[in-house]
Design an enzyme around this catalytic site. Structure first.
Site, PDB file in Angstrom:
ATOM      1  N   LYS A  36     -27.985 -20.465 -23.487  1.00  0.00           N
ATOM      2  CA  LYS A  36     -28.043 -18.230 -23.298  1.00  0.00           C
ATOM      3  C   LYS A  36     -29.387 -17.364 -23.285  1.00  0.00           C
ATOM      4  O   LYS A  36     -30.749 -18.352 -23.531  1.00  0.00           O
ATOM      5  CB  LYS A  36     -26.884 -17.950 -24.193  1.00  0.00           C
ATOM      6  CG  LYS A  36     -28.355 -18.595 -25.658  1.00  0.00           C
ATOM      7  CD  LYS A  36     -27.082 -17.237 -26.951  1.00  0.00           C
ATOM      8  CE  LYS A  36     -28.115 -17.721 -28.315  1.00  0.00           C
ATOM      9  NZ  LYS A  36     -27.034 -17.683 -28.960  1.00  0.00           N
ATOM     10  N   ARG A 135     -18.711 -11.710 -37.727  1.00  0.00           N
ATOM     11  CA  ARG A 135     -18.891 -10.668 -36.130  1.00  0.00           C
ATOM     12  C   ARG A 135     -17.768 -11.329 -35.310  1.00  0.00           C
ATOM     13  O   ARG A 135     -16.524 -10.563 -35.473  1.00  0.00           O
ATOM     14  CB  ARG A 135     -19.860 -11.876 -35.040  1.00  0.00           C
ATOM     15  CG  ARG A 135     -21.508 -11.296 -35.817  1.00  0.00           C
ATOM     16  CD  ARG A 135     -22.675 -11.992 -34.665  1.00  0.00           C
ATOM     17  NE  ARG A 135     -22.457 -13.066 -33.936  1.00  0.00           N
ATOM     18  CZ  ARG A 135     -23.113 -14.246 -33.621  1.00  0.00           C
ATOM     19  NH1 ARG A 135     -24.468 -13.469 -33.681  1.00  0.00           N
ATOM     20  NH2 ARG A 135     -22.912 -15.198 -33.115  1.00  0.00           N
ATOM     21  N   TYR A 267     -56.110   3.921 -27.813  1.00  0.00           N
ATOM     22  CA  TYR A 267     -55.771   5.124 -28.489  1.00  0.00           C
ATOM     23  C   TYR A 267     -55.493   5.613 -29.855  1.00  0.00           C
ATOM     24  O   TYR A 267     -55.054   4.777 -30.486  1.00  0.00           O
ATOM     25  CB  TYR A 267     -53.996   5.644 -28.170  1.00  0.00           C
ATOM     26  CG  TYR A 267     -53.835   5.271 -26.747  1.00  0.00           C
ATOM     27  CD1 TYR A 267     -54.324   7.252 -26.048  1.00  0.00           C
ATOM     28  CD2 TYR A 267     -53.400   4.810 -25.969  1.00  0.00           C
ATOM     29  CE1 TYR A 267     -53.980   6.872 -24.445  1.00  0.00           C
ATOM     30  CE2 TYR A 267     -52.647   4.566 -24.029  1.00  0.00           C
ATOM     31  CZ  TYR A 267     -53.625   5.794 -23.648  1.00  0.00           C
ATOM     32  OH  TYR A 267     -52.456   5.471 -22.258  1.00  0.00           O
ATOM     33  N   MET A 315     -50.475   0.396 -22.748  1.00  0.00           N
ATOM     34  CA  MET A 315     -49.101  -0.301 -21.797  1.00  0.00           C
ATOM     35  C   MET A 315     -49.602  -1.091 -21.177  1.00  0.00           C
ATOM     36  O   MET A 315     -48.680  -2.301 -21.296  1.00  0.00           O
ATOM     37  CB  MET A 315     -48.478   1.166 -20.621  1.00  0.00           C
ATOM     38  CG  MET A 315     -46.756   1.006 -20.368  1.00  0.00           C
ATOM     39  SD  MET A 315     -46.240   2.239 -19.466  1.00  0.00           S
ATOM     40  CE  MET A 315     -46.258   3.051 -20.389  1.00  0.00           C
TER      41      MET A 315
END
Ligand SMILES: *Cc1c(COP(=O)(O)O)cnc(C)c1O
Length: 373
Positions: A36, A135, A267, A315
Site C-alpha cells: 500500500k 477502526r 532562519y 524549504m
C-alpha cells in the site's frame, strides 16, 4: 508522480526487499507483501514485480484504485484492498478487476453484491473484523447478522477473513495481541462452522517475527519487507536483525563555507557557531519531505561521516556541520537516509530525530524521484 524539479534522489535496492521477503517467508507460512501507499514509498510496480519473482502470489494494497493499477500493470497475482471500497466506482472496479476488497460493514457487503449482480458474476471478498483497533470491521457480536446477510447474497463469496493487531510491536506486554488473536480465532471457528471456507490472516510484520501462535493461514508483511526492524531498540531487537533497509536518499551539496565564532546559520539564527566551523549547504528541505522538525536535531552522512543539521531546515536548503568531512565540496552527495559504510543512517534513527516512525519516513521521502538498483 514524484515531487517535481528537485534534486533529492531515492535509490531503492530491490535485492534487499527480496532478501527481507525471503527472511520473512522463512518465519511465516503464507506471507502477503503489503504494498500500500506505493509500497511504503518504494514504488508499487517495481516492488510487486520483484516479489512476484520471489514467489509472492498475493499482495495487499490500500485503495481499490491502487489495486486496479497493480492488477492492470503488475504481475499476475491475487490482490487484497485493505481500505475496501470507498466511492461508488470502487465497487464496480473491484468486481471487474477481480480484486478482493476488505468489507467491514453490511452496507459494503450489500453494494459489492449488487455490483457483482450487475456484472453477472460472483465477487470474492475479505471479511474485516475489529478485534481491538476500533477502526474498521465487524465485531464478533455482528457475526449472526453478517452470516444471515451473506446467506441471502449468493453473488458475494467471502474467501478471506482478516483483523489487525494494535500492539504487536510492544516487547513488554504481549497480552493484548494474544487476546486479539484469541478473539480472531473464535470468529474464524464460527465462520467455518457456518460453512465459510476462508483464509485467516491476522499477523503484521511484528507478529510474523514475534508471535508464531498468531500466524493463522497467512500473514501480512509491510514495514519489515522494507528493512525497518519493528523491534528496533527493544528487548526483541534480535528478531529483526537480518532485515536490511532498501531505501537510500541523497541530495547534493551546493556550497561549503566557514562560520566564524558568533555567526548564526539559517532562519531565526537558532544555531550560533562557538568556534570556527565548516558547514555544507545541502539542496534539500521540507519541500522535499525532509521535515523542518529535523532542525538542530537530524544528521546526514557526508563522506561516510555524520554531519549534524545546523539551525533550521529551510524549504529547499539545509545546513550541516561538515567538520568531519574536510574534503567535502559542492557537487558531493549528502545522504539523508542510508549511505555507504558503517555510519549509514538507519530509518529508525532518522525517524527518532524526526519524532516519528520509519513508516512515515519511507512514505514521505519516497515521494522524491526514485531510481532502482
Ligand atoms: C499496513 C498494514 C499492514 C502491514 O503492517 P506492518 O506493520 O507494516 O507489517 C498489515 N495489515 C493492515 C490492515 C495494514 O493496514
Amino acid at each position: 508522480m514524484s515531487i517535481p524539479w528537485n534534486k533529492t534522489r531515492v535509490r531503492v535496492d530491490l535485492s534487499r526487499i527480496r532478501a527481507n521477503y525471503r527472511l520473512l517467508a522463512g518465519s511465516g507460512s503464507g506471507v502477503v507483501p503489503v504494498v500500500k501507499a506505493d509500497a511504503y514509498g518504494h514504488g508499487l510496480l517495481p516492488v510487486a514485480k520483484a516479489l512476484a519473482e520471489e514467489g509472492a502470489d498475493t499482495f495487499a494494497v490500500g485503495t481499490v484504485e491502487e489495486a486496479v493499477a497493480l492488477a492492470s500493470q503488475g504481475p499476475a497475482a491475487r490482490i487484497l484492498a485493505l481500505l475496501g471500497p470507498i466511492d461508488a466506482e470502487d465497487y464496480d472496479a473491484a468486481v471487474r478487476h477481480k480484486i478482493i476488497p476488505f468489507v467491514g460493514n453490511l452496507d459494503q457487503i450489500e453494494r459489492l453484491a449488487q455490483a457483482a449482480q450487475r456484472q453477472g458474476c460472483i465477487a470474492e471478498a475479505c471479511l474485516k473484523f475489529d478485534t481491538g483497533m476500533s477502526r474498521l470491521g465487524f465485531s464478533d457480536a455482528d457475526l449472526p447478522a453478517l452470516l444471515e446477510r451473506l446467506a441471502r447474497l449468493p453473488s458475494i463469496r467471502p474467501v478471506w477473513a482478516c483483523s489487525h493487531l494494535a500492539t504487536a510491536d510492544d516487547d513488554a506486554d504481549a497480552s493484548f495481541a494474544l487476546a486479539q488473536g484469541a478473539c480472531f480465532g473464535r470468529i474464524l471457528e464460527q465462520l467455518r462452522a457456518a460453512g465459510c471456507r476462508l483464509v485467516g490472516c491476522l499477523a503484521n510484520s511484528a507478529a510474523i517475527l514475534a508471535h508464531k501462535t498468531l500466524h493463522f493461514d497467512a500473514q501480512r508483511a509491510g514495514i519489515a519487507l522494507y528493512g525497518a526492524n519493528p523491534f528496533h531498540g527493544t528487548t526483541l531487537a534480535h528478531l529483526g536483525e537480518g532485515l536490511a533497509p532498501a531505501m537510500d536518499v541523497c541530495a547534493p551539496v551546493v556550497e561549503v563555507r566557514e562560520l566564524a565564532p558568533g555567526q548564526g546559520v539559517s532562519y531565526g539564527r537558532t544555531f550560533i557557531a562557538e568556534r570556527p566551523l565548516r558547514v555544507a549547504i545541502v539542496a534539500v528541505g521540507y519541500a522535499d519531505a525532509y521535515s523542518r522538525g529535523l532542525s538542530n536535531k537530524g544528521a546526514m552522512l557526508l563522506g561516510g561521516r555524520r554531519a549534524k543539521v545546523l539551525g533550521r531546515v529551510c524549504m529547499q536548503l539545509t545546513a550541516v556541520d561538515a567538520s568531519q568531512a574536510p574534503d567535502c565540496k559542492p557537487g558531493d552527495r549528502a545522504h539523508l537516509l542510508g549511505g555507504p559504510g558503517p555510519q549509514a543512517i538507519r530509518p529508525e534513527e532518522l525517524a527518532a530525530w524526526w519524532g516519528t516512525i520509519p513508516y512515515e519516513v519511507f512514505c514521505l521521502l519516497g515521494l522524491n524521484e526514485r531510481q532502482y538498483v
